[in-house]
Scaffold this active site. Sequence first.
Site, PDB file in Angstrom:
ATOM      1  N   SER A  92      29.837  39.477  28.224  1.00 24.21           N
ATOM      2  CA  SER A  92      29.762  38.165  28.949  1.00 24.21           C
ATOM      3  C   SER A  92      28.682  37.189  28.517  1.00 24.21           C
ATOM      4  O   SER A  92      28.918  35.908  28.618  1.00 24.21           O
ATOM      5  CB  SER A  92      30.222  38.075  30.260  1.00 24.21           C
ATOM      6  OG  SER A  92      29.156  38.957  31.088  1.00 24.21           O
ATOM      7  N   HIS A 152      36.549  38.958  29.851  1.00 25.89           N
ATOM      8  CA  HIS A 152      36.703  38.078  28.877  1.00 25.89           C
ATOM      9  C   HIS A 152      37.432  37.800  27.703  1.00 25.89           C
ATOM     10  O   HIS A 152      37.373  36.830  26.728  1.00 25.89           O
ATOM     11  CB  HIS A 152      35.305  37.768  28.496  1.00 25.89           C
ATOM     12  CG  HIS A 152      34.252  37.062  29.664  1.00 25.89           C
ATOM     13  ND1 HIS A 152      34.193  35.715  29.885  1.00 25.89           N
ATOM     14  CD2 HIS A 152      33.568  37.574  30.272  1.00 25.89           C
ATOM     15  CE1 HIS A 152      33.290  35.575  30.654  1.00 25.89           C
ATOM     16  NE2 HIS A 152      32.981  36.835  31.350  1.00 25.89           N
ATOM     17  N   LYS A 209      39.534  34.138  35.185  1.00 23.06           N
ATOM     18  CA  LYS A 209      38.921  33.494  33.925  1.00 23.06           C
ATOM     19  C   LYS A 209      40.252  32.774  33.080  1.00 23.06           C
ATOM     20  O   LYS A 209      40.515  31.799  33.640  1.00 23.06           O
ATOM     21  CB  LYS A 209      38.167  34.306  33.162  1.00 23.06           C
ATOM     22  CG  LYS A 209      37.022  34.870  33.940  1.00 23.06           C
ATOM     23  CD  LYS A 209      35.951  36.101  33.290  1.00 23.06           C
ATOM     24  CE  LYS A 209      34.890  36.080  34.176  1.00 23.06           C
ATOM     25  NZ  LYS A 209      34.335  37.726  34.081  1.00 23.06           N
TER      26      LYS A 209
HETATM   27  C1  LIG Z   1      33.730  38.371  35.355  1.00 23.57           C
HETATM   28  C2  LIG Z   1      33.869  39.549  35.113  1.00 23.57           C
HETATM   29  C3  LIG Z   1      34.147  40.557  36.202  1.00 23.57           C
HETATM   30  C4  LIG Z   1      34.637  39.951  37.618  1.00 23.57           C
HETATM   31  O1  LIG Z   1      35.838  39.593  37.501  1.00 23.57           O
HETATM   32  P1  LIG Z   1      36.169  38.653  38.839  1.00 23.57           P
HETATM   33  O2  LIG Z   1      37.508  38.401  38.794  1.00 23.57           O
HETATM   34  O3  LIG Z   1      35.558  37.183  38.842  1.00 23.57           O
HETATM   35  O4  LIG Z   1      35.511  39.496  40.059  1.00 23.57           O
HETATM   36  C5  LIG Z   1      34.271  41.943  35.814  1.00 23.57           C
HETATM   37  N1  LIG Z   1      34.169  42.302  34.692  1.00 23.57           N
HETATM   38  C6  LIG Z   1      33.637  41.725  33.643  1.00 23.57           C
HETATM   39  C7  LIG Z   1      33.293  42.334  32.466  1.00 23.57           C
HETATM   40  C8  LIG Z   1      33.452  40.305  33.722  1.00 23.57           C
HETATM   41  O5  LIG Z   1      33.067  39.436  32.911  1.00 23.57           O
END
Ligand SMILES: *Cc1c(COP(=O)(O)O)cnc(C)c1O
Length: 394
Positions: free
Chosen positions: A183, A211, A242
């Site tokens: 990310s 992502h 996301k």
């Molecule tokens: C953003 C992210 C999460 C967390 O996801 P949420 O639904 O916001 O809790 C978990 N793993 C990765 C790799 C992320 O980038």
Amino acid sequence: MTTNKLTWLENELQSLKDQGLYNTIRTIGSAQGAWIVVDGQRVLNFCSNNYLGIADHPRLKAAAQRAIEKYGVGPAAVRSIAGTLEVHVELERRLAAFKGVEASLYVQSGFVANQAAIAPLVGKEDVIFTDRLNHASIIDGCRLSSAKIVVYDHGDAADAEAKIKEHLPQYRRGLLVTDGVFSMDGDVAPLDKLYEVCAKYGVISMVDDAHGEGVLGRGGRGIVDHFGLHGKFDVEIGTLSKAFGVVGGVIAGKKVLVDWMRQRGRPFLFSSATTAADTAACLAAVDLLEESTELVDRLWANAKLFKAEMAKLGFDTGKSETPITPVILGENQVAQQFSRQLFERGIFAMPIVFPTVPKGTARIRVMISASHAASDLEQGLEAFQTVGKELGVI
Ligand SMILES: *Cc1c(COP(=O)(O)O)cnc(C)c1O
């Protein structure tokens, strides 16, 4: 002498401020979109994960409203007692079909999905192989399992293999876990090579596609689809927070795996279910993605244009292969100052500093969205150019 037992907190906070590491959190006063209200000011949004721009889509909002009329607002129970709604079951069926797996389990968030999924698979007698740059939720999930944790070099399947060879024989079972898209840099894990290594040594394979979902693969079907590895990764973690524009996490894979998670995933068993409104909005998001690739196509067109123009301006945008565009600036203070000056020009792009990224690689992370118009991208590029010159970065 007695001292206040919390004085150290003031010292710690001051020290963060002195080092440019103190995170000032801004407050949003509008729906998410290309333009949002931040601390009362309407600005161009370059830092949310709303990849497809559907967080305020009329169809998602209408679905949430209808669900509230039918189910009310609170679930009033954990999923395993009285909180599993028809919409949860329907979403799980639809997500499994979308991702091309047998089954899926919808949980409260992507973070929670990693907390839920790892401990049921490995324990004290087992070993986990984890990429050096994996997301915090994976790191915490690994710790909760009590398994031995072995870190391999970032994106390095050969190092993963060497570590497996060295350590696996001392343990009962092994699990390899990697982010799909990293990310902070936007680079992609070598999933094909990691799969081969796992298959060779009988190691359980797990990828977190937070992502990649809604971004990579055919019509946003994710990183496993991008690599054509359907049915080969044992555990696929995802988020609905996301690209899907709502909230929630998902654990997907073979039916036997998901059945086990339903029995042993602690956040699933001990924390209340996601609301009907959120779940129904997620279902509407799956509908949108299945109907057309238009949003995913626009996201990629925007991202390619922005990254190419930033490179022409002379910015270091790292090795991103996705719409995540890191603008690497080095020192924390430079990144903080850059973000403030962008904000003065009506551009919202937050700095990211240690410990989220390694020391000396502080950056502004630009998140491109399908919702950005060509004029938005132009305005953003102009502001980056002006501030970059003012600060002597380009
Ligand atoms: C953003 C992210 C999460 C967390 O996801 P949420 O639904 O916001 O809790 C978990 N793993 C990765 C790799 C992320 O980038």
